[in-house]
Design an enzyme around this catalytic site. Structure first.
Site, PDB file in Angstrom:
ATOM      1  N   GLY A 200      65.573  90.064  60.541  1.00  0.00           N
ATOM      2  CA  GLY A 200      65.818  88.789  59.868  1.00  0.00           C
ATOM      3  C   GLY A 200      66.446  88.957  58.506  1.00  0.00           C
ATOM      4  N   LEU A 226      69.786  89.103  67.403  1.00  0.00           N
ATOM      5  CA  LEU A 226      69.792  89.545  66.006  1.00  0.00           C
ATOM      6  C   LEU A 226      69.035  90.857  65.805  1.00  0.00           C
ATOM      7  CD1 LEU A 226      70.777  88.523  63.265  1.00  0.00           C
ATOM      8  CD2 LEU A 226      68.556  87.434  62.961  1.00  0.00           C
ATOM      9  N   ASP A 227      69.721  91.819  65.173  1.00  0.00           N
ATOM     10  CA  ASP A 227      69.100  93.095  64.769  1.00  0.00           C
ATOM     11  C   ASP A 227      68.519  93.882  65.937  1.00  0.00           C
ATOM     12  OD1 ASP A 227      67.813  91.322  61.913  1.00  0.00           O
ATOM     13  OD2 ASP A 227      69.726  92.344  62.167  1.00  0.00           O
ATOM     14  N   GLU A 228      68.980  93.630  67.162  1.00  0.00           N
ATOM     15  CA  GLU A 228      68.424  94.367  68.312  1.00  0.00           C
ATOM     16  C   GLU A 228      69.467  95.209  69.033  1.00  0.00           C
ATOM     17  OE1 GLU A 228      64.469  91.763  69.437  1.00  0.00           O
ATOM     18  OE2 GLU A 228      65.838  92.483  70.997  1.00  0.00           O
TER      19      GLU A 228
END
Ligand SMILES: Nc1nc2c(c(=O)[nH]1)N[C@@H](CN(C=O)c1ccc(C(=O)N[C@@H](CCC(=O)O)C(=O)O)cc1)CN2
Length: 283
Positions: A200, A226-228
């Protein structure tokens, strides 16, 4: 002397793969300069990176077509690059400039073999840096209401410049699924936490609230989740109860610069193989 070729591949593991690849190159006058391999035994996958010299012009011209036949026989996913054209890179940034500044200096110093074709930002803060390095700068403001139009402008700029790699150097906007799909494994982001912790927008705030004893940074390929995306590089640093939020942010910046520049350099040097949301790094 022509630049060496780089072959990156992965395929179902079986005996004889190294011999078949070495024989293919030998028969065409190729000289292997460096080779590295890896097996994922759980998935029964074989990975290889080969750097080789090949000077014969006619062999160079037909190499991809001929290797394609070998690759089909073994079910390989592969790419061949000869580094003759510098890859074109676009850097996206918002208001924190430390990663951008680091990448621009490393490029100036010759550490990043690419052409930085343009900078795109949703703020004006980076324009002086772009001007100093004489790189075209495009201010594309983004609001919740104008996000799609802003992305259309961004992707038009990327297409017009023939960009092959997008680097998010602390770019604080979530990219749409369409944008991500247009550049699969060709968008690299730096997330300022040791993923999968603290995803996040404000990971340092979350880490400080949690009372962590280590902070980290992670670079990864960007996907719509997101961010994965597949993690490319990570690093950590100790902090203590004496550190306030500002100390975490300040200390974290060093990690972000290191982790992002390593990921960009390894991508440009064709050292990253990505599969099953993981990466193999041949460095
Ligand atoms: N599709 C993806 N887009 C982005 C990724 C990603 O993995 N997939 N990484 C982020 C970077 N990032 C953390 O590293 C991040 C940036 C921004 C946000 C966020 O919530 N942004 C808000 C707007 C915030 C603002 O305007 O200041 C939003 O987009 O609505 C979360 C994480 C880059 N993009």
């Amino acid at each position: 002397m022509t630049k060496p070729w780089i072959l990156l591949l992965h395929c179902p593991d079986r005996k004889g793969l190294v011999a078949a690849i070495a024989q293919f190159l030998f028969e065409r006058g190729g000289n292997i300069l460096h080779a590295a391999q890896h097996q994922d035994n759980d998935l029964n996958l074989f990975f290889m990176r080969v750097e080789f010299a090949l000077d014969d012009a006619s062999e160079r011209a037909s190499l991809r077509e001929q290797f394609g036949a070998l690759a089909q026989r073994y079910g390989m996913e592969w790419e061949l690059s000869n580094q003759e054209q510098l890859p074109k890179v676009a850097i996206f940034v918002s208001q924190y400039l430390h990663c951008l500044n680091d990448l621009l200096f490393r490029h100036h110093a010759g550490e990043l073999q690419c052409e930085i074709s343009l900078l795109i930002s949703n703020h004006e803060d980076a324009r002086p840096l772009a001007d100093f390095y004489k790189i075209p700068f495009h201010h594309v403001p983004v609001t919740k209401e104008t996000k799609l139009q802003a992305e259309e402008r961004q992707t038009t700029l990327l297409r017009e410049n023939g960009v092959e790699l997008v680097v998010l150097a602390r770019y604080m906007q979530v990219l749409s699924p369409g944008f991500c799909a247009a550049y699969p494994r060709r968008i690299i982001n730096v997330h300022h936490s040791f993923l999968p912790a603290f995803t996040g927008a404000k990971p340092y705030h979350a880490a400080f609230a949690r009372g962590v004893k280590l902070i980290g940074s992670s670079s990864h390929y960007v996907t719509e989740v997101l961010d994965e995306g597949p993690i490319i590089e990570q690093d950590v640093m100790r902090i203590s109860h004496d550190d306030q939020l500002g100390d975490l942010i300040q200390k974290g910046r060093d990690l972000e610069r290191l982790v992002l520049s390593r990921a960009v350099r390894w991508h440009l040097e064709r050292r990253i193989l990505s599969y099953a949301n993981k990466t193999v790094i041949f460095n």
